[in-house]
Design a protein around this motif. Structure first.
Motif, short mmCIF file in Angstrom:
data_model
loop_
_atom_site.label_atom_id
_atom_site.label_comp_id
_atom_site.label_asym_id
_atom_site.label_seq_id
_atom_site.Cartn_x
_atom_site.Cartn_y
_atom_site.Cartn_z
N PRO A 37 0.82 -1.21 0.00
CA PRO A 37 0.00 0.00 0.00
C PRO A 37 0.86 1.26 0.00
O PRO A 37 1.60 1.52 0.94
N MET A 38 0.78 1.98 -1.09
CA MET A 38 1.50 3.24 -1.25
C MET A 38 0.58 4.21 -1.98
O MET A 38 -0.36 3.80 -2.66
N LYS A 39 0.88 5.49 -1.86
CA LYS A 39 0.13 6.51 -2.58
C LYS A 39 0.57 6.55 -4.04
O LYS A 39 1.64 6.05 -4.41
N HIS A 40 -0.26 7.18 -4.86
CA HIS A 40 -0.03 7.26 -6.30
C HIS A 40 1.40 7.72 -6.63
O HIS A 40 2.14 7.04 -7.33
N MET A 41 1.77 8.88 -6.11
CA MET A 41 3.08 9.43 -6.48
C MET A 41 4.24 8.64 -5.86
O MET A 41 5.34 8.63 -6.41
N GLU A 42 4.01 7.95 -4.78
CA GLU A 42 5.04 7.07 -4.22
C GLU A 42 5.30 5.91 -5.18
O GLU A 42 6.45 5.51 -5.37
N LEU A 43 4.24 5.37 -5.76
CA LEU A 43 4.40 4.28 -6.73
C LEU A 43 5.07 4.77 -8.01
O LEU A 43 5.91 4.07 -8.57
N VAL A 44 4.71 5.96 -8.44
CA VAL A 44 5.37 6.55 -9.62
C VAL A 44 6.86 6.68 -9.35
O VAL A 44 7.70 6.30 -10.17
N ALA A 45 7.21 7.20 -8.19
CA ALA A 45 8.61 7.38 -7.82
C ALA A 45 9.34 6.05 -7.78
O ALA A 45 10.50 5.95 -8.21
#
Length: 69
Positions: A37-45
């Motif tokens: 579970p991560m936020k959108h921009m964390e996954l993008v990063a």
């Protein structure tokens, strides 16, 4: 899906992602699932820093992934 069908939204990036990075989209979705579970921009990063994806490609994959949750 026929070759002449027009993809829309994040999926419109999928052919380019597969060609550029040499892995099917399902591979990248598996990477996102395994990330937990991560936020959108964390996954993008994560995709950018650990796998070398460009911002647009990473964002498209994450947007598709998050929409399917």
């Amino acid at each position: 899906m026929p070759d002449n069908a027009k993809l829309k939204g994040p999926a419109s990036y999928f052919p380019s992602i597969e060609k550029t990075y040499g892995q099917p989209v399902e591979h990248w979705l598996g990477v996102l699932r395994a990330a937990g579970p991560m936020k959108h921009m964390e996954l993008v990063a994560l995709l950018k820093s650990q796998h070398g994806l460009g911002h647009g490609h990473a964002n498209a994959l994450v947007a598709h992934f998050m929409a399917g949750r």
